[in-house]
Design a protein around this motif. Sequence first.
Motif, PDB file in Angstrom:
ATOM      1  N   LYS A  98       0.682  -1.099   0.434  1.00 38.33           N
ATOM      2  CA  LYS A  98      -0.401   0.174  -0.236  1.00 38.33           C
ATOM      3  C   LYS A  98       0.918   0.751   0.596  1.00 38.33           C
ATOM      4  O   LYS A  98       0.259   2.051   0.156  1.00 38.33           O
ATOM      5  CB  LYS A  98      -1.004   0.584   1.052  1.00 38.33           C
ATOM      6  N   ASN A 102     -12.954  -6.905  -4.189  1.00 39.40           N
ATOM      7  CA  ASN A 102     -12.709  -5.658  -4.437  1.00 39.40           C
ATOM      8  C   ASN A 102     -12.145  -4.808  -3.811  1.00 39.40           C
ATOM      9  O   ASN A 102     -12.290  -3.934  -2.498  1.00 39.40           O
ATOM     10  CB  ASN A 102     -14.150  -4.711  -3.662  1.00 39.40           C
ATOM     11  N   PRO A 103     -10.422  -4.495  -4.423  1.00 38.59           N
ATOM     12  CA  PRO A 103      -9.484  -3.762  -3.764  1.00 38.59           C
ATOM     13  C   PRO A 103      -9.544  -2.357  -3.997  1.00 38.59           C
ATOM     14  O   PRO A 103     -10.872  -1.374  -5.082  1.00 38.59           O
ATOM     15  CB  PRO A 103      -8.315  -4.278  -4.733  1.00 38.59           C
ATOM     16  N   SER A 104      -9.559  -1.094  -2.865  1.00 41.86           N
ATOM     17  CA  SER A 104      -9.262  -0.166  -2.941  1.00 41.86           C
ATOM     18  C   SER A 104      -8.976   0.581  -4.156  1.00 41.86           C
ATOM     19  O   SER A 104     -10.099   1.788  -4.640  1.00 41.86           O
ATOM     20  CB  SER A 104     -10.160   0.687  -1.797  1.00 41.86           C
ATOM     21  N   ASP A 105      -8.091   0.488  -4.451  1.00 43.62           N
ATOM     22  CA  ASP A 105      -7.623   1.053  -5.385  1.00 43.62           C
ATOM     23  C   ASP A 105      -6.900  -0.265  -6.699  1.00 43.62           C
ATOM     24  O   ASP A 105      -6.656  -0.998  -6.513  1.00 43.62           O
ATOM     25  CB  ASP A 105      -5.799   1.656  -4.798  1.00 43.62           C
ATOM     26  N   LYS A 106      -7.575   0.212  -7.022  1.00 46.16           N
ATOM     27  CA  LYS A 106      -7.650  -0.245  -8.733  1.00 46.16           C
ATOM     28  C   LYS A 106      -6.876  -0.197  -9.762  1.00 46.16           C
ATOM     29  O   LYS A 106      -7.201  -0.768 -10.682  1.00 46.16           O
ATOM     30  CB  LYS A 106      -9.613  -0.387  -9.148  1.00 46.16           C
ATOM     31  N   TYR A 135     -16.708  -3.248  -8.166  1.00 47.47           N
ATOM     32  CA  TYR A 135     -16.455  -4.547  -8.066  1.00 47.47           C
ATOM     33  C   TYR A 135     -15.209  -5.334  -8.818  1.00 47.47           C
ATOM     34  O   TYR A 135     -14.661  -4.442  -9.897  1.00 47.47           O
ATOM     35  CB  TYR A 135     -17.475  -5.971  -7.787  1.00 47.47           C
TER      36      TYR A 135
END
Length: 427
Positions: free
Chosen positions: A300, A356-360, A395
Amino acid sequence: MYNACGYFNVWHSRRNPVNGIGERNTEEKMDNGGDRKKKGQKIRKNRQILGFGAAGLVCLVLIVVIARGLLALRAEKQEAARQQSSTQTRQEQEAGNGQDAETQENQSLDTVPVEENTGVSGQVTISAAGDCTLGTDENFDYSTSLPARYEEEGDPGYFFRNVRDIFSADDLTIVNLEGPLTTAEERADKQFSFKGDPSYTQILTSGSVEACNLANNHSKDYGTQGYEDTIANVEAAGIQTFGYERTAVFDSDGIKVGLAGVYELAEGIDCQDDMTAAIQALKDAGADVIVVSFHWGTEKENYPDETQQALAHAAIDQGADLVLGHHPHVLQGIEKYQGKYIVYSLGNFCFGGNKNPSDKDTMIFQQTFTLENGEVVSDDAIRILPCRITSSDDYNNYQPTPAEGEEAERILGRIREYSQGFGTQLP
């Protein structure tokens, strides 16, 4: 009288060759004369035959003598010609040696020409993408997992469908394969352990991926067996694997691209010894372009740490032409060092590790290397292709997709921001 006449007749008949006994004697004499004549003719004939044979023998002897004389004369002429040729050759050699000596003397007074480099010339285009976890953790919700999507679509080509044209247009596509493809059951004792079915190699082949790094913290989630199964399964699909002590050389129309994978997380800066050995192995294998792929950094974090920078610089100092990074699961900046590029983190790509990662945001880094006589030309032929790990906004559907318009500019803006501290000007 009678007696006298009878005596006379007898006497006369002996003297007269016509009558009586005298006639027979004459015939005998004639017969004997004929025999003698025939015998003489035969003798004369035999003498003629002997004469002809003697004459023939004399002629044969003369022919042999003449032939030997001609052969001897021819040999003398050939020997004379050979001696003349040998003399001429020695004269030419002496003259040539004199010219060589003169030439060498002139060169010693001038500059000696440099030998021409006969190395390969041409171009090779390499695309690099980040973490690909083709599977899931057995403790995750299966209904939203990558394996569930695989079953639902029924088409392994679904996952790389939106980037396939990019990968198929290059010469070599490299990804970080994070998680084994195996049927092994012995799970590692850790929080997250990923694996996928061996059939998932079709995701890679249908997406035109040619090489996978396996040096990462999930390649042995199912032990040594899972790791070895992955190597066997992926390479059976025609894709090269590399990492840890294993290097690979990919041949692209005669240009040899050397691939090394280094795992930094366990050893930190001490992994430099493994890196050095891998680079040297690729040099020994005749690699024209060397790519080093590091699994490193902090999750991260959008900026590399000191260890990442030190290792990246050392890799280039020792001969790497491109350094790739992964593990943070987010994008990091790009540095240009000694004319070579360092991509500190490519981010996630086809990532089954998180539904469903927050940073795509992600990217494909692409560079075309030009070689002239075996030397890499410094021409900055790079492309940064901003992407998203999903074609859905809400997603992760495990389908990486190139970004467009404002979305593409936003992602490029992030990469430029993370790269400013290196003073690198990006396109």
